[in-house]
Design a protein around this motif. Structure first.
Motif, PDB file in Angstrom:
ATOM      1  N   THR A  15       0.636  -5.530   4.564  1.00  9.32           N
ATOM      2  CA  THR A  15       1.634  -5.694   3.267  1.00  9.32           C
ATOM      3  C   THR A  15       2.226  -4.716   3.644  1.00  9.32           C
ATOM      4  O   THR A  15       3.354  -4.444   4.962  1.00  9.32           O
ATOM      5  CB  THR A  15       1.271  -4.537   2.063  1.00  9.32           C
ATOM      6  OG1 THR A  15       1.473  -3.159   2.449  1.00  9.32           O
ATOM      7  CG2 THR A  15      -0.525  -4.554   1.758  1.00  9.32           C
ATOM      8  N   ASP A  51       0.554  -1.490  -0.291  1.00  5.09           N
ATOM      9  CA  ASP A  51      -0.277   0.014   0.074  1.00  5.09           C
ATOM     10  C   ASP A  51       0.865   0.995   0.020  1.00  5.09           C
ATOM     11  O   ASP A  51       1.548   0.976   0.821  1.00  5.09           O
ATOM     12  CB  ASP A  51      -0.456  -0.583   1.397  1.00  5.09           C
ATOM     13  CG  ASP A  51      -1.878  -1.011   1.605  1.00  5.09           C
ATOM     14  OD1 ASP A  51      -2.462  -1.797   0.173  1.00  5.09           O
ATOM     15  OD2 ASP A  51      -2.074  -1.227   2.507  1.00  5.09           O
ATOM     16  N   GLN A 101       2.788  -8.031   0.977  1.00  3.64           N
ATOM     17  CA  GLN A 101       2.122  -9.066   0.064  1.00  3.64           C
ATOM     18  C   GLN A 101       2.640  -9.368  -0.575  1.00  3.64           C
ATOM     19  O   GLN A 101       2.824  -8.768  -1.502  1.00  3.64           O
ATOM     20  CB  GLN A 101       1.063  -9.542   0.111  1.00  3.64           C
ATOM     21  CG  GLN A 101       0.047  -8.882   1.644  1.00  3.64           C
ATOM     22  CD  GLN A 101      -1.300  -9.006   1.494  1.00  3.64           C
ATOM     23  OE1 GLN A 101      -1.922  -9.315   0.574  1.00  3.64           O
ATOM     24  NE2 GLN A 101      -2.119  -8.879   3.069  1.00  3.64           N
ATOM     25  N   THR A 159     -10.691  -7.457   0.157  1.00  2.00           N
ATOM     26  CA  THR A 159      -9.731  -6.544   0.053  1.00  2.00           C
ATOM     27  C   THR A 159      -8.582  -6.833   0.183  1.00  2.00           C
ATOM     28  O   THR A 159      -7.235  -4.981   0.626  1.00  2.00           O
ATOM     29  CB  THR A 159     -10.053  -5.420   1.425  1.00  2.00           C
ATOM     30  OG1 THR A 159      -9.771  -7.186   2.135  1.00  2.00           O
ATOM     31  CG2 THR A 159     -11.323  -5.854   1.848  1.00  2.00           C
ATOM     32  N   ASP A 160      -7.305  -7.647   0.359  1.00  2.00           N
ATOM     33  CA  ASP A 160      -6.265  -8.246  -0.081  1.00  2.00           C
ATOM     34  C   ASP A 160      -6.018  -9.157  -1.240  1.00  2.00           C
ATOM     35  O   ASP A 160      -6.429  -9.961  -1.184  1.00  2.00           O
ATOM     36  CB  ASP A 160      -5.611  -8.162   1.240  1.00  2.00           C
ATOM     37  CG  ASP A 160      -5.207  -9.641   1.783  1.00  2.00           C
ATOM     38  OD1 ASP A 160      -6.670 -10.205   1.854  1.00  2.00           O
ATOM     39  OD2 ASP A 160      -5.036 -10.017   2.595  1.00  2.00           O
TER      40      ASP A 160
END
Ligand code: CTP
Ligand SMILES: C[C@](O)(CO)[C@H](O)COP(=O)(O)O
Length: 239
Positions: A166, A109, A168, A190-191
């Motif tokens: 994050t 992010d 990831q 959402t991820d």
């Protein structure tokens, strides 16, 4: 310990969000933290990281030019591609993937500027060892599941709950497949881990840090200033 030969590691830094929950006129990733926009602090972590060979910054189409000019102004050392993102975070990541060449990819992010070099390394190494990895911290509060009327329906065992952060890290080919399956099935996560989990791939959790916050709401900005000050006092600068 890394067990697979690597020929490059890329990072997709997603920063094409509108920051609705922040409620500021300027998108939160461009708000100033100390002397630089938040997203520039984030990019610097990866620009300085010896493992990272490819950086793709995903922004709003209208912000590509100003990001390129900041990248120049703040003297980034690596070539950073800046591209336009999509309506959801997931779409922005996918756009990044289409421009990425490295076999291993980290997704981060743009509004998590306090990730450390060591956390990036640990996440990457765990992915190479186990196939996929995410940074996370154990949840400190007791978490309740609550129904639509406000009644508590369950109290999950806190020992199994982690708040996911994050970066990831994944195999690029697998992450592309995960995104394409999700898109076909109309699934929005959402991820990125959620999409990979749906393929049946196991994801290893790597302990991150409580300071690796995602700047989401106005009170996070105050906390971000505090973290920055503490790091400066410890002689760590922003990193
Ligand atoms: N279409 C989108 C939406 C989000 N993001 C990025 O994903 C990260 C995490 O998302 P979040 O904190 O939810 O950001 P926003 O979507 O901007 O915030 P909000 O949900 O409050 O609108 C941010 O760096 C954001 O810029 C993105 O690249 N493209
Ligand atoms: C990817 C993420 O930062 C992990 O915590 C998070 O899921 C982003 O989700 P948000 O709903 O956009 O805040």
């Amino acid at each position: 310990m890394v067990t697979e030969v690597n020929t490059g590691t890329g990072v997709i830094v997603v920063a094409a969000g509108r920051g609705t929950r922040m409620g500021s006129k300027e998108s939160k990733q461009y708000l100033m933290l100390q002397d630089k926009p938040i997203v520039i602090h984030t990019l610097e972590v990866f620009d300085r990281h010896p493992l990272i060979t490819e950086i793709i910054l995903v922004t709003g189409a209208q912000d590509v030019e100003r990001c390129l000019s900041w990248i120049h102004e703040f003297g980034m050392t690596k070539k950073i591609k800046v591209i336009a993102g999509g309506a959801e975070r997931q779409h922005s990541v996918y756009q990044g993937l289409l421009h990425m060449n490295s076999p291993w990819v980290l997704v981060h992010d743009g509004v998590r500027p306090f990730v450390t070099q060591q956390q990036v390394t640990s996440c990457y190494e765990a992915a190479v060892q186990h196939g996929a990895a995410v940074l996370a911290v154990p949840v400190k509060d007791t978490v309740k599941q609550v129904d639509g009327q406000g009644w508590v329906t369950a109290t999950p065992d806190r020992r199994s709950l982690w708040a996911i952060q994050t970066p990831q890290a994944f195999r690029r080919s697998e992450l592309i497949q995960a995104h394409e399956v999700a898109e076909e099935e109309g699934f929005i996560g959402t991820d990125d881990s959620m999409l990979i989990e749906r393929l049946g791939v196991q994801v290893m959790v790597v302990e991150g840090g409580y300071a690796n916050i995602k700047i989401t709401t106005p009170e996070d900005l105050d906390y971000a200033e505090f973290i920055r000050m503490k790091k400066e006092l410890k002689g760590e600068g922003i990193k």
